[in-house]
Scaffold this active site. Structure first.
Site, PDB file in Angstrom:
ATOM      1  CB  CYS A 112      -0.957  -0.015   1.179  1.00  0.00           C
ATOM      2  SG  CYS A 112      -1.962  -1.495   1.204  1.00  0.00           S
ATOM      3  CG  HIS A 249      -3.542   2.783   2.234  1.00  0.00           C
ATOM      4  ND1 HIS A 249      -3.962   2.435   0.971  1.00  0.00           N
ATOM      5  CD2 HIS A 249      -3.637   1.652   2.978  1.00  0.00           C
ATOM      6  CE1 HIS A 249      -4.293   1.149   0.958  1.00  0.00           C
ATOM      7  NE2 HIS A 249      -4.108   0.660   2.170  1.00  0.00           N
ATOM      8  CG  ASN A 279      -6.701  -1.627   1.269  1.00  0.00           C
ATOM      9  OD1 ASN A 279      -6.009  -1.196   0.358  1.00  0.00           O
ATOM     10  ND2 ASN A 279      -6.203  -2.044   2.423  1.00  0.00           N
TER      11      ASN A 279
HETATM   12  N1  ACO Z   1     -18.060 -10.224   8.834  1.00  0.00           N
HETATM   13  C1  ACO Z   1     -18.528 -10.528  10.063  1.00  0.00           C
HETATM   14  N2  ACO Z   1     -17.728 -10.789  11.118  1.00  0.00           N
HETATM   15  C2  ACO Z   1     -16.387 -10.719  10.909  1.00  0.00           C
HETATM   16  C3  ACO Z   1     -15.842 -10.407   9.642  1.00  0.00           C
HETATM   17  C4  ACO Z   1     -16.735 -10.159   8.599  1.00  0.00           C
HETATM   18  N3  ACO Z   1     -16.313  -9.828   7.340  1.00  0.00           N
HETATM   19  N4  ACO Z   1     -14.494 -10.399   9.748  1.00  0.00           N
HETATM   20  C5  ACO Z   1     -14.193 -10.707  11.024  1.00  0.00           C
HETATM   21  N5  ACO Z   1     -15.340 -10.910  11.736  1.00  0.00           N
HETATM   22  C6  ACO Z   1     -15.477 -11.248  13.146  1.00  0.00           C
HETATM   23  C7  ACO Z   1     -14.269 -11.972  13.664  1.00  0.00           C
HETATM   24  O1  ACO Z   1     -14.377 -13.356  13.411  1.00  0.00           O
HETATM   25  C8  ACO Z   1     -14.343 -11.639  15.126  1.00  0.00           C
HETATM   26  O2  ACO Z   1     -15.309 -12.454  15.725  1.00  0.00           O
HETATM   27  P1  ACO Z   1     -15.030 -13.102  17.183  1.00  0.00           P
HETATM   28  O3  ACO Z   1     -14.885 -11.924  18.104  1.00  0.00           O
HETATM   29  O4  ACO Z   1     -16.255 -13.934  17.405  1.00  0.00           O
HETATM   30  O5  ACO Z   1     -13.747 -13.865  17.015  1.00  0.00           O
HETATM   31  C9  ACO Z   1     -14.902 -10.214  15.166  1.00  0.00           C
HETATM   32  O6  ACO Z   1     -15.544 -10.016  13.891  1.00  0.00           O
HETATM   33  C10 ACO Z   1     -13.847  -9.145  15.351  1.00  0.00           C
HETATM   34  O7  ACO Z   1     -12.779  -9.360  14.444  1.00  0.00           O
HETATM   35  P2  ACO Z   1     -11.493  -8.451  14.422  1.00  0.00           P
HETATM   36  O8  ACO Z   1     -10.545  -8.946  13.361  1.00  0.00           O
HETATM   37  O9  ACO Z   1     -10.976  -8.304  15.815  1.00  0.00           O
HETATM   38  O10 ACO Z   1     -12.118  -7.050  13.947  1.00  0.00           O
HETATM   39  P3  ACO Z   1     -11.496  -5.610  14.008  1.00  0.00           P
HETATM   40  O11 ACO Z   1     -12.397  -4.735  14.765  1.00  0.00           O
HETATM   41  O12 ACO Z   1     -10.035  -5.611  14.361  1.00  0.00           O
HETATM   42  O13 ACO Z   1     -11.601  -5.142  12.490  1.00  0.00           O
HETATM   43  C11 ACO Z   1     -10.296  -4.866  10.454  1.00  0.00           C
HETATM   44  C12 ACO Z   1     -10.882  -5.865  11.480  1.00  0.00           C
HETATM   45  C13 ACO Z   1     -11.437  -4.129   9.803  1.00  0.00           C
HETATM   46  C14 ACO Z   1      -9.535  -5.681   9.414  1.00  0.00           C
HETATM   47  C15 ACO Z   1      -9.352  -3.857  11.138  1.00  0.00           C
HETATM   48  O14 ACO Z   1      -8.483  -4.545  12.009  1.00  0.00           O
HETATM   49  C16 ACO Z   1      -8.513  -3.071  10.140  1.00  0.00           C
HETATM   50  O15 ACO Z   1      -9.023  -2.258   9.408  1.00  0.00           O
HETATM   51  N6  ACO Z   1      -7.197  -3.243  10.171  1.00  0.00           N
HETATM   52  C17 ACO Z   1      -6.284  -2.492   9.296  1.00  0.00           C
HETATM   53  C18 ACO Z   1      -6.225  -3.053   7.934  1.00  0.00           C
HETATM   54  C19 ACO Z   1      -5.296  -2.190   7.102  1.00  0.00           C
HETATM   55  O16 ACO Z   1      -5.055  -1.032   7.373  1.00  0.00           O
HETATM   56  N7  ACO Z   1      -4.718  -2.689   6.074  1.00  0.00           N
HETATM   57  C20 ACO Z   1      -3.829  -1.788   5.298  1.00  0.00           C
HETATM   58  C21 ACO Z   1      -2.795  -2.435   4.692  1.00  0.00           C
HETATM   59  S1  ACO Z   1      -3.361  -3.556   3.503  1.00  0.00           S
HETATM   60  C22 ACO Z   1      -2.020  -3.814   2.485  1.00  0.00           C
HETATM   61  O17 ACO Z   1      -0.933  -3.379   2.665  1.00  0.00           O
HETATM   62  C23 ACO Z   1      -2.277  -4.720   1.262  1.00  0.00           C
END
Ligand code: ACO
Length: 324
Positions: A112, A249, A279
């Site tokens: 990214c 980003h 993204n």
């Molecule tokens: N739909 C429904 N539930 C989901 C989904 C989904 N798509 N995905 C995960 N869950 C569930 C999980 O299983 C978990 O359930 P549990 O508590 O029963 O285990 C719960 O939701 C929480 O999951 P988390 O992964 O802890 O969710 P979080 O609040 O951290 O959000 C996210 C995840 C959106 C990915 C966030 O962490 C994020 O945006 N991170 C940054 C990503 C980023 O910036 N990437 C940039 C670089 S990408 C690159 O370089 C190619």
């Protein structure tokens, strides 16, 4: 001494739109979860185009908007983590597609941050005096490396391309940059590698699809990227309020809320379009810049001050402070 400037900006996305509700038909997720956690509502997914096809559309638009021919280009850089092939590079394919007979071309792999690293490299090529103009394009078909069974990553990404024409200028536009890599934290984001079996070596583990420790990447963006933006502004003796826009980003809208708070600026200074594209990795910053120009928020040649920032796999992060 010649400086560098961005003289044209364009983007292109595939026609097919996949909404959160479409995804909820094929995996255990919901529009409510995806939009409340990320801000994303829909993304464009390529039906049959590879990354070079998307990048070629951007290259054609950039040339059509300018007074240059493909044969006037000195270089083409394509930032991507989803190349059509490792060899030839995606940039070489674009060079052939548009007939840029005098341009050298290569890909930049920095996830990214790829567009930011490539734009910084392009500026140096022009500052060196050996090149007068070139294209810098971020392009991805992430839909090809996503595990569509994994709801934790499948809902986050989209396909698209954006880019700029950069050329020599008698005025300084690239003010300060700050580029970083921390390979020690690289396992937070991985994708696509498969070595072929060999009779002379042990078989390596292969992880073909994109995998991410979302929480670790989120925390990295809030802590390290914001700290680097602050350092860059302080080096320039500018307050965050003096900046017109921060084009960051596009991974997560909640992340941008937090970043705006930590930078002590109005959220309006951090435009977002991930709700429509998801993204798009290396393509996200140039697509956003292109849309901001189309909407009249940003005008090339106006002297507005911008921060462009990419961050992600590597881990990598890069900040460019520009007057546009
Ligand atoms: N739909 C429904 N539930 C989901 C989904 C989904 N798509 N995905 C995960 N869950 C569930 C999980 O299983 C978990 O359930 P549990 O508590 O029963 O285990 C719960 O939701 C929480 O999951 P988390 O992964 O802890 O969710 P979080 O609040 O951290 O959000 C996210 C995840 C959106 C990915 C966030 O962490 C994020 O945006 N991170 C940054 C990503 C980023 O910036 N990437 C940039 C670089 S990408 C690159 O370089 C190619």
């Amino acid at each position: 001494m010649s400086y560098a400037k961005i003289s044209q900006v364009a983007h292109y996305v595939p026609d097919q739109v996949v909404t959160n509700n479409d995804l909820a038909q094929i995996m255990d997720t919901s529009d409510e979860w995806i939009s409340s956690r990320t801000g994303i509502k829909e993304r464009h997914i390529s039906h049959d185009q590879q990354t070079s096809a998307l990048a070629t559309e951007v290259a054609k638009k950039l040339l059509a908007q300018s007074s240059w021919q493909a044969s006037d280009l000195d270089f083409i850089l394509v930032a991507t983590i989803t190349p059509d092939s490792m060899m030839p590079s995606t940039a070489a394919r674009v060079q052939a597609n548009i007939g840029a007979s005098h341009a050298f071309a290569f890909d930049v792999t920095a996830a990214c941050s790829g567009f930011i690293f490539a734009l910084s490299t392009a500026e140096k090529l022009i500052l060196s005096g050996s090149c007068k103009r070139g294209l810098v394009i971020g392009a991805e078909v992430l839909s090809k490396v996503i595990d569509w069974q994994d709801r934790r990553t499948a809902v986050l990404f989209g396909d698209g391309a954006g880019g700029v024409l950069i050329e020599a200028s008698d005025q300084k536009h690239f003010l300060i940059e700050s580029l970083h890599t921390d390979g020690g934290r690289g396992q937070a984001l991985t994708s696509s590698y498969q070595g072929l079996a060999s009779p002379f070596s042990v078989e390596e583990d292969s992880h073909l699809s994109l995998e991410m420790d979302g929480r670790a990447v989120f925390d990295f963006a809030i802590r390290d990227v914001v700290a680097t933006i602050k350092e860059t502004l302080s080096e320039a003796d500018l307050s965050a309020e003096e900046l017109d826009y921060f084009l960051l980003h596009q991974a997560n809208d909640r992340m941008l809320d937090k970043m705006a708070r930590k930078l002590c600026v109005d959220r309006e200074k951090l435009p977002a379009n991930m709700m429509r594209y998801g993204n798009t990795s290396a393509a996200s910053v140039p697509i956003l810049l292109s849309e901001c120009i189309a909407e009249g928020k940003i005008t090339l040649g106006s002297g507005q001050k911008l921060v462009l920032a990419g961050f992600g796999g590597g881990l990598t992060w890069g900040i460019l402070l520009l007057t546009i």
